[in-house]
Design a protein around this motif. Structure first.
Motif, PDB file in Angstrom:
ATOM      1  N   THR A 111      -2.808  -1.081  11.511  1.00  0.00           N
ATOM      2  CA  THR A 111      -4.163  -1.511  11.161  1.00  0.00           C
ATOM      3  C   THR A 111      -4.928  -0.511  10.297  1.00  0.00           C
ATOM      4  O   THR A 111      -6.000  -0.834   9.798  1.00  0.00           O
ATOM      5  CB  THR A 111      -4.994  -1.759  12.434  1.00  0.00           C
ATOM      6  N   ASN A 112      -4.401   0.702  10.142  1.00  0.00           N
ATOM      7  CA  ASN A 112      -5.123   1.701   9.351  1.00  0.00           C
ATOM      8  C   ASN A 112      -4.135   2.599   8.620  1.00  0.00           C
ATOM      9  O   ASN A 112      -2.915   2.480   8.792  1.00  0.00           O
ATOM     10  CB  ASN A 112      -6.078   2.521  10.235  1.00  0.00           C
ATOM     11  N   TYR A 113      -4.658   3.504   7.815  1.00  0.00           N
ATOM     12  CA  TYR A 113      -3.806   4.335   6.963  1.00  0.00           C
ATOM     13  C   TYR A 113      -2.945   5.295   7.772  1.00  0.00           C
ATOM     14  O   TYR A 113      -1.795   5.549   7.415  1.00  0.00           O
ATOM     15  CB  TYR A 113      -4.681   5.112   5.969  1.00  0.00           C
ATOM     16  N   ASP A 114      -3.502   5.826   8.859  1.00  0.00           N
ATOM     17  CA  ASP A 114      -2.742   6.782   9.658  1.00  0.00           C
ATOM     18  C   ASP A 114      -1.531   6.124  10.319  1.00  0.00           C
ATOM     19  O   ASP A 114      -0.426   6.670  10.295  1.00  0.00           O
ATOM     20  CB  ASP A 114      -3.638   7.414  10.727  1.00  0.00           C
ATOM     21  N   THR A 115      -1.739   4.944  10.903  1.00  0.00           N
ATOM     22  CA  THR A 115      -0.609   4.271  11.550  1.00  0.00           C
ATOM     23  C   THR A 115       0.386   3.761  10.517  1.00  0.00           C
ATOM     24  O   THR A 115       1.593   3.744  10.767  1.00  0.00           O
ATOM     25  CB  THR A 115      -1.099   3.106  12.435  1.00  0.00           C
ATOM     26  N   GLU A 275      -4.532   9.551  -1.269  1.00  0.00           N
ATOM     27  CA  GLU A 275      -5.222   9.021  -2.444  1.00  0.00           C
ATOM     28  C   GLU A 275      -5.569   7.546  -2.288  1.00  0.00           C
ATOM     29  O   GLU A 275      -6.622   7.094  -2.741  1.00  0.00           O
ATOM     30  CB  GLU A 275      -4.350   9.202  -3.687  1.00  0.00           C
ATOM     31  N   VAL A 276      -4.658   6.781  -1.650  1.00  0.00           N
ATOM     32  CA  VAL A 276      -4.842   5.330  -1.623  1.00  0.00           C
ATOM     33  C   VAL A 276      -6.031   4.940  -0.760  1.00  0.00           C
ATOM     34  O   VAL A 276      -6.709   3.939  -1.036  1.00  0.00           O
ATOM     35  CB  VAL A 276      -3.553   4.634  -1.144  1.00  0.00           C
ATOM     36  N   LYS A 277      -6.320   5.717   0.256  1.00  0.00           N
ATOM     37  CA  LYS A 277      -7.503   5.445   1.069  1.00  0.00           C
ATOM     38  C   LYS A 277      -8.758   5.567   0.215  1.00  0.00           C
ATOM     39  O   LYS A 277      -9.645   4.705   0.259  1.00  0.00           O
ATOM     40  CB  LYS A 277      -7.553   6.418   2.252  1.00  0.00           C
ATOM     41  N   GLU A 278      -8.816   6.627  -0.583  1.00  0.00           N
ATOM     42  CA  GLU A 278      -9.955   6.814  -1.479  1.00  0.00           C
ATOM     43  C   GLU A 278      -9.982   5.738  -2.555  1.00  0.00           C
ATOM     44  O   GLU A 278     -11.046   5.248  -2.933  1.00  0.00           O
ATOM     45  CB  GLU A 278      -9.892   8.204  -2.110  1.00  0.00           C
ATOM     46  N   ALA A 279      -8.787   5.364  -3.060  1.00  0.00           N
ATOM     47  CA  ALA A 279      -8.706   4.329  -4.097  1.00  0.00           C
ATOM     48  C   ALA A 279      -9.224   2.997  -3.567  1.00  0.00           C
ATOM     49  O   ALA A 279      -9.963   2.279  -4.257  1.00  0.00           O
ATOM     50  CB  ALA A 279      -7.273   4.191  -4.583  1.00  0.00           C
ATOM     51  N   ASP A 280      -8.837   2.651  -2.345  1.00  0.00           N
ATOM     52  CA  ASP A 280      -9.332   1.411  -1.752  1.00  0.00           C
ATOM     53  C   ASP A 280     -10.850   1.428  -1.648  1.00  0.00           C
ATOM     54  O   ASP A 280     -11.520   0.427  -1.940  1.00  0.00           O
ATOM     55  CB  ASP A 280      -8.727   1.209  -0.355  1.00  0.00           C
ATOM     56  N   GLN A 281     -11.395   2.569  -1.228  1.00  0.00           N
ATOM     57  CA  GLN A 281     -12.849   2.668  -1.096  1.00  0.00           C
ATOM     58  C   GLN A 281     -13.539   2.525  -2.459  1.00  0.00           C
ATOM     59  O   GLN A 281     -14.605   1.898  -2.570  1.00  0.00           O
ATOM     60  CB  GLN A 281     -13.232   3.996  -0.441  1.00  0.00           C
ATOM     61  N   ARG A 282     -12.934   3.102  -3.492  1.00  0.00           N
ATOM     62  CA  ARG A 282     -13.495   2.958  -4.848  1.00  0.00           C
ATOM     63  C   ARG A 282     -13.480   1.492  -5.276  1.00  0.00           C
ATOM     64  O   ARG A 282     -14.442   0.995  -5.882  1.00  0.00           O
ATOM     65  CB  ARG A 282     -12.709   3.802  -5.849  1.00  0.00           C
TER      66      ARG A 282
END
Length: 336
Positions: A111-115, A275-282
């Motif tokens: 459900t999240n980036y860490d998992t 990076e992808v977590k930040e990219a998704d937020q952008r």
């Protein structure tokens, strides 16, 4: 003396040059295919992988990157890597021949980036399932280049998107063969319709369907920005391209170089997860700026949605993975 020194210098240079040529002649060259366009973040990641391999093998292994599907359509390349005609690829996995590979988009496997990172890394549940599934095809996975968390885009407002019990008069497109998400969406109160990708834009524009699922916010911006009114960040799956290599080609490399390839792919993959977590937020912020209503959920709500999907949806779509593979996934999540 000067002449003698010049002769020695010339002889030394000649020997060094000969050694360099000999080393180059014995260097292994691996061709890597990717769909990513030149100048994109994905193409840059592939090039970084190639650079790391060259540096750490001291030139023993050279990875030559072919972006923009120069070596063929990705489904064709998948077959070519299996056959050894192409050495490596960074792309989606072709799932037609093995239903276990549906694990790569199975709803709420995480459900999240860490998992997602944990499960998609060596030793993780999904990485292990994929490794076993493609080993018979002569393929070895090295890492996953993340595109982002999945969600759904709509041409209309969505009532009570966090409530899986709500009934909505909205029809959402699922891809042909997208049984997993058809059942998921119907459990979440939507109607569904199958529509080819080529017809999706017009379908949303004309009201044949009200929305679409199966991609990321970034993908929605690329293809549907002007017709998307609402984006719901369901985190239903994690979109990614896999670093894969022909197993025979991989086994033919010295063990030290095999380790270098794996570690280089994992380094690029780990960096991308950050990076992808930040990219998704952008991408979500770009949507908001464009006037799109963006719906996100806190961890508790995501876990609630995941629990509903795992309880009510997974039994209906177990055949997409097979009972053994689904059992492995449940064990990894502590659900058995």
């Amino acid at each position: 003396m000067a002449v003698h020194s010049l002769k020695l210098t010339a002889r030394t240079l000649a020997v060094s040059f000969a050694l360099l040529l000999a080393g180059a002649a014995h260097a292994e060259t691996l061709r890597l295919s990717t769909l990513k366009q030149p100048g994109s973040e994905g193409a840059a990641a592939a090039e970084k992988f190639a650079k790391l391999v060259a540096e750490r093998t001291q030139g023993r292994v050279e990875v030559k990157v072919y972006p923009a599907s120069q070596l063929g359509d990705w489904t064709e390349v998948y077959e070519q890597v299996m056959q050894g005609a192409v050495d490596m690829a960074m792309q989606p996995l072709a799932t037609a021949d093995d239903k276990r590979l549906a694990i790569t988009w199975f709803p709420y496997a995480f459900t999240n980036y860490d998992t997602a990172k944990q499960s998609l890394s060596p030793g993780g549940a999904v990485f292990g399932i994929v490794s076993a599934a493609i080993a018979d095809k002569g393929l070895t996975p090295l890492g996953v280049y993340g595109e982002g968390m999945g969600g759904a885009g709509f041409a209309k407002a969505v009532e009570a998107p966090a409530d899986p019990e709500a009934k909505r008069n909205l029809k959402v497109r699922v891809w042909p063969g997208g049984t997993t998400h058809r059942v998921l969406l119907e459990r979440f109160g939507f109607n569904t319709a199958t529509l080819p990708w080529a017809e999706l834009y017009t379908g949303m524009q004309t009201g044949v369907v009200d929305g679409q699922i199966g991609g990321t916010a970034g993908m929605a911006l690329e293809s549907f920005k002007d017709i998307t009114k609402t984006w719901v960040q369901y985190n239903d799956h994690f979109e990614g391209d896999w670093f894969i290599i022909n197993s025979e080609r991989y086994a033919g490399l010295p063990e030290a170089d095999q380790k270098i390839l794996l570690e280089a792919a994992q380094e690029v993959s780990a960096e991308r997860f950050e990076e992808v977590k930040e990219a998704d937020q952008r991408h979500l912020e770009t949507m908001r700026t464009a006037g799109i209503e963006v719906v996100t959920f806190d961890d508790a709500t995501l876990e609630k949605l995941a629990a509903v999907a795992r309880k009510d949806v997974w039994p209906q779509i177990a055949g997409e993975l097979g009972e053994e593979t689904l059992g492995q996934l449940k064990t990894s999540l502590g659900l058995n």
